[in-house]
Write an enzyme that holds these catalytic residues in place. Structure first.
Site, short mmCIF file in Angstrom:
data_model
loop_
_atom_site.label_atom_id
_atom_site.label_comp_id
_atom_site.label_asym_id
_atom_site.label_seq_id
_atom_site.Cartn_x
_atom_site.Cartn_y
_atom_site.Cartn_z
N LYS A 33 0.83 -1.20 0.00
CA LYS A 33 0.00 0.00 0.00
C LYS A 33 0.88 1.26 0.00
CE LYS A 33 -2.63 -1.53 3.54
NZ LYS A 33 -2.44 -3.00 3.65
N THR A 34 1.91 1.26 0.85
CA THR A 34 2.80 2.42 0.88
C THR A 34 3.53 2.56 -0.45
OG1 THR A 34 3.14 1.94 3.21
CG2 THR A 34 4.64 3.52 2.22
N ARG B 247 6.38 -8.55 1.43
CA ARG B 247 7.27 -8.16 2.52
C ARG B 247 7.92 -9.39 3.16
NH1 ARG B 247 4.33 -4.68 6.80
NH2 ARG B 247 4.63 -3.02 5.27
N ASP C 275 -1.22 6.16 6.94
CA ASP C 275 -1.27 4.72 7.17
C ASP C 275 -2.18 4.46 8.38
OD1 ASP C 275 -0.63 2.11 6.68
OD2 ASP C 275 1.40 2.22 7.48
N THR D 167 -5.78 -1.78 7.20
CA THR D 167 -5.97 -3.22 7.19
C THR D 167 -7.39 -3.57 7.65
OG1 THR D 167 -5.06 -3.21 9.42
CG2 THR D 167 -3.55 -3.78 7.66
#
Ligand code: ADE
Length: 352
Positions: free
Chosen positions: A77-78, A230, A122, A171
């Site tokens: 997302k970032t 990740r 975020d 999330t």
């Protein structure tokens, strides 16, 4: 961060396969982060419409509408927020819901934004309600209202902001208030990556990090990465270390397998805690259903760790079922753990 959350994070940090961002990930993430859509692998249901919206906005000379990205952590997302800013040739100012404690914190950032900038928040579901109130007029009309003076002299002043794009990431989309959600013009859900996509992510990362790795070794790491880039990049670094010390620097499928096994990660990507949870349900509670309180007590773990850190992936791959009566181990979990499904203790209660 409250105590409960601190505990969840500390717990997550101890696990190699957590999808929380760990401090050692940060430098690597920045180095590996794709800067354009051409380098971005997967998430095509998000990338295709987002690209069109961006190109249309750029052709009109307007900022992009506000974007909400939701889905599990670690899926990029970032990274997408950064791709948006490169595409539009603007800056990104990044913060998070819990970091904005008072309206003043938000004001400080908003009033410094330049035309078209990306303002990235975020964990936007964790905004304080008082702060969120100030975000509404900022998003809708690019103004902030604030009160000056006190008592009878108190006046409301409007402060005009430059037009910006808010990119919110969460999330927990379900926890967003309706007024906040409604102010996003573009809402996209990010999904777990397929093993093929993850293999491509690993091969790309390996190239950038000058790691030699075969397709089958990359596929092996991909299969154990819980659908999450990740985690894939983190496992790649662990496998590289192992190969360097134990295997002359060559990453074959066997070396990848041995390295991950050494870390306690099995061929489905489960770690010790995942397996302990499933074994507890099977051995102690005959397969379930068992309530989360009882499970947490038997495992000597906090409920929130189990619910937020351990269970999501087990549910997603179908090893765990959540029923009104409690948690159950599924047939797939029995098979994975090589536990017979009839006869002795551990007979599953598969009344699904
Ligand atoms: N690294 C992490 N996520 C990625 C993605 N979606 N595409 C390419 N590289 C990545």
């Amino acid at each position: 961060m409250d105590r409960r959350e601190a505990v969840v994070r500390a717990m997550a940090r101890e696990r190699l396969i957590t999808n929380e961002e760990l401090p050692e990930d940060q430098a690597a993430t920045v180095a590996l982060r794709p800067r354009s859509f051409d380098d971005y692998i997967g998430q095509q249901e998000v990338v295709r419409p987002l690209r069109i919206a961006l190109e249309a906005a750029r052709q009109r000379g307007e900022p992009l509408e506000h974007v909400l990205l939701h889905g599990p952590p670690g899926l990029g997302k970032t990274t997408l927020a950064h791709i948006i800013r490169h595409y539009m040739g603007v800056e990104v100012i990044a913060t998070s819901g819990p970091a904005l404690k008072r309206p003043g914190d938000l004001m400080g950032l908003l009033t410094n934004l330049k035309e078209g900038d990306v303002f990235f928040i975020d964990e936007i579901h964790r905004l304080d309600p008082a702060v969120e109130e100030y975000l509404y007029p900022a998003m809708e009309d690019f103004i902030v209202d604030f009160v000056v003076d006190k008592g009878a002299n108190a006046r409301m002043l409007n402060f005009k902001l430059r037009r910006f794009t808010l990119v919110g990431a969460t999330t927990m989309a379900g926890l967003l208030t309706a007024p906040l959600r409604d102010r996003f013009g573009l809402v996209y859900r990010m999904n777990y990556y397929t093993p093929d996509e993850l293999r491509a992510v690993i091969l790309r990362s390996a190239k950038l990090l000058r790691i030699e790795i075969g397709e089958d070794a990359a596929a092996e790491i991909a299969r154990r990465s819980r659908g999450t880039p990740r985690i894939a990049n983190r496992l790649l670094r662990r496998v590289r270390d192992y190969a360097q010390v134990e295997a002359g620097g060559v990453i074959t499928r066997e070396v990848a397998d041995a390295a991950l096994r050494l870390e306690g990660i099995d061929n489905a990507g489960l770690d010790n805690l995942d397996r302990a949870l499933l074994r507890t349900i099977i051995d102690v509670y005959q397969g379930g259903p068992v309530g989360i309180e009882a499970l947490a007590a038997t495992l000597n773990e906090s409920q929130s760790t189990l619910v937020e850190v351990v269970e999501p992936y087990l549910l997603q791959i179908g090893f765990l079922a959540r029923t009104p009566g409690g948690r159950k181990a599924t047939l797939a979990a029995y098979q994975h753990l090589h536990v017979p499904t009839s006869g002795q203790a551990g007979q599953p209660n598969l009344g699904l």
